[in-house]
Design an enzyme around this catalytic site. Sequence first.
Site, PDB file in Angstrom:
ATOM      1  N   GLU A 121       6.991  21.627  -3.353  1.00  0.00           N
ATOM      2  CA  GLU A 121       5.923  22.565  -2.933  1.00  0.00           C
ATOM      3  C   GLU A 121       5.597  23.707  -3.975  1.00  0.00           C
ATOM      4  O   GLU A 121       4.236  23.945  -4.130  1.00  0.00           O
ATOM      5  CB  GLU A 121       6.311  23.064  -1.507  1.00  0.00           C
ATOM      6  N   ARG A 160     -12.293  17.501   8.864  1.00  0.00           N
ATOM      7  CA  ARG A 160     -11.426  16.352   9.278  1.00  0.00           C
ATOM      8  C   ARG A 160      -9.963  16.770  10.104  1.00  0.00           C
ATOM      9  O   ARG A 160      -9.607  15.749  10.912  1.00  0.00           O
ATOM     10  CB  ARG A 160     -10.812  15.867   7.821  1.00  0.00           C
ATOM     11  N   GLU A 209     -10.992   4.436   8.392  1.00  0.00           N
ATOM     12  CA  GLU A 209     -11.156   4.187   6.969  1.00  0.00           C
ATOM     13  C   GLU A 209     -11.673   2.825   6.661  1.00  0.00           C
ATOM     14  O   GLU A 209     -11.049   1.981   6.002  1.00  0.00           O
ATOM     15  CB  GLU A 209      -9.958   4.245   6.099  1.00  0.00           C
ATOM     16  N   GLU A 234       1.009  -1.262   0.169  1.00  0.00           N
ATOM     17  CA  GLU A 234      -0.204   0.215   0.067  1.00  0.00           C
ATOM     18  C   GLU A 234       1.103   1.335   0.160  1.00  0.00           C
ATOM     19  O   GLU A 234       1.822   1.295   0.879  1.00  0.00           O
ATOM     20  CB  GLU A 234      -0.873   0.178   1.373  1.00  0.00           C
ATOM     21  N   ARG A 262      -3.089   3.693  16.556  1.00  0.00           N
ATOM     22  CA  ARG A 262      -3.251   4.663  15.630  1.00  0.00           C
ATOM     23  C   ARG A 262      -4.178   5.829  15.635  1.00  0.00           C
ATOM     24  O   ARG A 262      -5.390   5.393  15.981  1.00  0.00           O
ATOM     25  CB  ARG A 262      -3.138   4.498  14.083  1.00  0.00           C
ATOM     26  N   ASP A 300      -2.862  14.363   6.526  1.00  0.00           N
ATOM     27  CA  ASP A 300      -2.480  13.095   5.695  1.00  0.00           C
ATOM     28  C   ASP A 300      -1.224  13.360   5.053  1.00  0.00           C
ATOM     29  O   ASP A 300      -1.124  13.134   3.760  1.00  0.00           O
ATOM     30  CB  ASP A 300      -3.528  12.210   5.205  1.00  0.00           C
ATOM     31  N   TRP A 310     -14.009  12.495   1.505  1.00  0.00           N
ATOM     32  CA  TRP A 310     -12.827  12.179   2.200  1.00  0.00           C
ATOM     33  C   TRP A 310     -12.463  13.638   3.014  1.00  0.00           C
ATOM     34  O   TRP A 310     -11.650  13.444   3.956  1.00  0.00           O
ATOM     35  CB  TRP A 310     -11.575  11.962   1.516  1.00  0.00           C
ATOM     36  N   GLU A 321       3.918   9.182  -0.767  1.00  0.00           N
ATOM     37  CA  GLU A 321       2.644   9.129  -1.271  1.00  0.00           C
ATOM     38  C   GLU A 321       2.424  10.597  -1.864  1.00  0.00           C
ATOM     39  O   GLU A 321       1.657  10.591  -2.874  1.00  0.00           O
ATOM     40  CB  GLU A 321       1.603   8.802  -0.120  1.00  0.00           C
TER      41      GLU A 321
HETATM   42  C1  GCU Z   1      -3.692   7.381   3.757  1.00  0.00           C
HETATM   43  C2  GCU Z   1      -3.145   6.407   2.752  1.00  0.00           C
HETATM   44  C3  GCU Z   1      -3.866   4.968   2.945  1.00  0.00           C
HETATM   45  C4  GCU Z   1      -3.379   4.445   4.399  1.00  0.00           C
HETATM   46  C5  GCU Z   1      -3.926   5.581   5.316  1.00  0.00           C
HETATM   47  C6  GCU Z   1      -3.439   5.139   6.887  1.00  0.00           C
HETATM   48  O1  GCU Z   1      -4.904   7.801   3.784  1.00  0.00           O
HETATM   49  O2  GCU Z   1      -3.729   7.046   1.590  1.00  0.00           O
HETATM   50  O3  GCU Z   1      -3.164   4.150   2.032  1.00  0.00           O
HETATM   51  O4  GCU Z   1      -4.094   3.411   4.586  1.00  0.00           O
HETATM   52  O5  GCU Z   1      -3.255   6.908   5.111  1.00  0.00           O
HETATM   53  O6  GCU Z   1      -2.379   5.906   7.394  1.00  0.00           O
HETATM   54  O7  GCU Z   1      -3.879   4.425   7.326  1.00  0.00           O
END
Ligand code: GCU
Length: 685
Positions: free
Chosen positions: A517, A342, A292, A165, A325, A371, A547, A399
């Site tokens: 940036e 958020r 999520e 991921e 987390r 994020d 989101w 990311e």
């Molecule tokens: C972001 C990311 C996800 C990940 C999430 C997390 O949203 O895009 O892929 O799972 O962070 O930190 O749990």
Amino acid sequence: ISNNSYACWLQYKKIANVAYEKKVKLFLETVVAAESSTVMETALEELQAAVSKMTGVHLEKSAEPPANHGIVLSTAAHFHQEEIIGRHVLAGLGADGYVIRSLATDRKKLLYLVGKTDKGVLYAVFHLLRLLQTEQPLEQVNIVENPRNPLRMINQWDNLDGTIERGYAGKSIFFENNKITANITRIKDYARLLSSVGINAISINNVNVFEAATKLITKQLLPDVAAVADIFRAYGITLFLSINYASPIQLGTLPTADPLDERVQQWWKEKASEIYRYIPDFGGFLVKADSEHRPGPFTYGRDHAEGANVLAEALKPYGGVVIWRCFVYNCLQDWRDRSTDRAKAAYDNFKPLDGEFLDNVILQVKNGPMDFQVREPVSPLLGAMKQTNQVLEFQIAQEYTGQQIDLCYLVPQWKEVLDFDTYAKGEGTTVKSIVSGSVYGFSHSGIAAVSNIGNDVNWTGNTLAQANLYGYGRLIWNPELAAEEIAEEWIVSTFGNEPLVTAMIREMLMESWSIYENYTAPLGIGWMVNPGHHYGPNVDGYEYAVWGTYHFADCHGIGVDRTTGSGTGYVSQYFSPNKEMYESLENCPEELLLFFHHVPYTHTLKSGETVIQHIYNTHFKGAAQVAWLIDKWRELEGKIDQERYENVLDRLQRQLKNAVEWRDIINTYFYRKSGIADEQNRTIY
Ligand code: GCU
């Protein structure tokens, strides 16, 4: 497979400087280890192998301390030569700390590497090897090192099917076909890289624990997990697993995962006992719950403390910890709903629970409230919970910062976070002092980060992204190190000691974050990326999605009003005077202007530019700067090996395409929205 790409900063090339080599060889005759342990064996092996590669000397292992020339490896408890290293110096060593001292006279050339524990000795060996690679004199070495952060962790986001991921450098080095891979060598080499920069913990699977990974804590996979733990243990690294909160249902026969249900409590206790039979020093669980769409205690009307404590109880008898987390927010939002923000979610969810978590629970907080954007304020949750262990979470994987195609050296960004003054306990309550545990006396604390490696030959896709993995380890060991200093160490260890190469790459790295940036989302607003994979521009990609990541641009202006006066009230989560600073349009740091305020395009910045003109200027500039990066890099052709030269050149060329696309899409979008032309009349499509 070229060794240069693969070896990263552990090149251990034959020392080219003849005079230097001659001097250091005087120290390299024999080595004695005062005691034996697995980690001590590793230290010896690493030392012998690297010394032999760098100097051709085979360091003879001896049972007796060297009389005149040689190296002593010892833990503090076994070291009795107090005339060499004072008793108070040894007593002052913290966990994982070490001393390196040389004794050099005309007749003697001795080096003492003394760790608080055998792990300290291993870190001392890597430090010594770094001195050799960067050609530092050994005659008067007198180093005392203690890591600032107790927990120095890496989070893999690897799935059992081998995908990663947010992975940008190939597939997992840990998993394939729903099993642990057979390529143990690669895992060992990863352990070497991590240990060499002081990492002492790793979770090997994705925080999103899907079906196959749920089984990591079953007897089907635990023997293989234990084999991986063995590899890491030899390098002083403790293994953790991410778990699925619904495990009692999915793996067991229980109809529930309710943390207050006795059967669930018993189930986790038995599970913990089973895991520790395979891995006696298992670190514990990393948990993404109620986040999520992952399962968690909310399903049963329980809060996060109740959710975490059931796991903590189960792990406690074995010394394990739960890393829980705080990335918890409503991911089914409506853009019309202006009261849900958020950015406020982590604080709102967790702050009220301060004091309710067991002592072996640690909350893991992302550096920013959103994020891992290129620019975000520091999460107001850091420092806000005085009675709850906290670790900070960074993302080494790029990311949102170029996905290891675009160059983005993240150490300067991380330093800003660590140096940020939260004022949680008055002036000087920096993030680094909170997460190191010193402010509130946490029993567990430190820093974790999402890894950027995969099975690409060079581990990180873009070879220069290796600097982020290296830099992360070095920085969290010692947050006082300068970003330039870390860059320089990395370059010399990775590409050799060529002043021109060092100067050039250092400049590229140091400029790269601001360049990125410049051509992406302006003034702290974030996102504007393509949905899903998150690479490349798409201004409204997430604007009407669920989101909660909006920029609210219309024909008048842009930005999110997060003030208390007229906005979401997010700023009130900060301590004074930060909250007043962010509340005020005047005093808000401009790089975060649009994160905190909604302003008209004609709002004037301190530079005298309007917001719209700033957007045009930075976007034209950013793309031009990438062309500059390419010119710089081209000057290195022939000065570094062709494979790494071409790898980076290829990425930079892709970065240029990306930057040009960002420039044009952003400029066109805001020109159309605002109707205001570029003062310099440059091409806007
Ligand atoms: C972001 C990311 C996800 C990940 C999430 C997390 O949203 O895009 O892929 O799972 O962070 O930190 O749990």
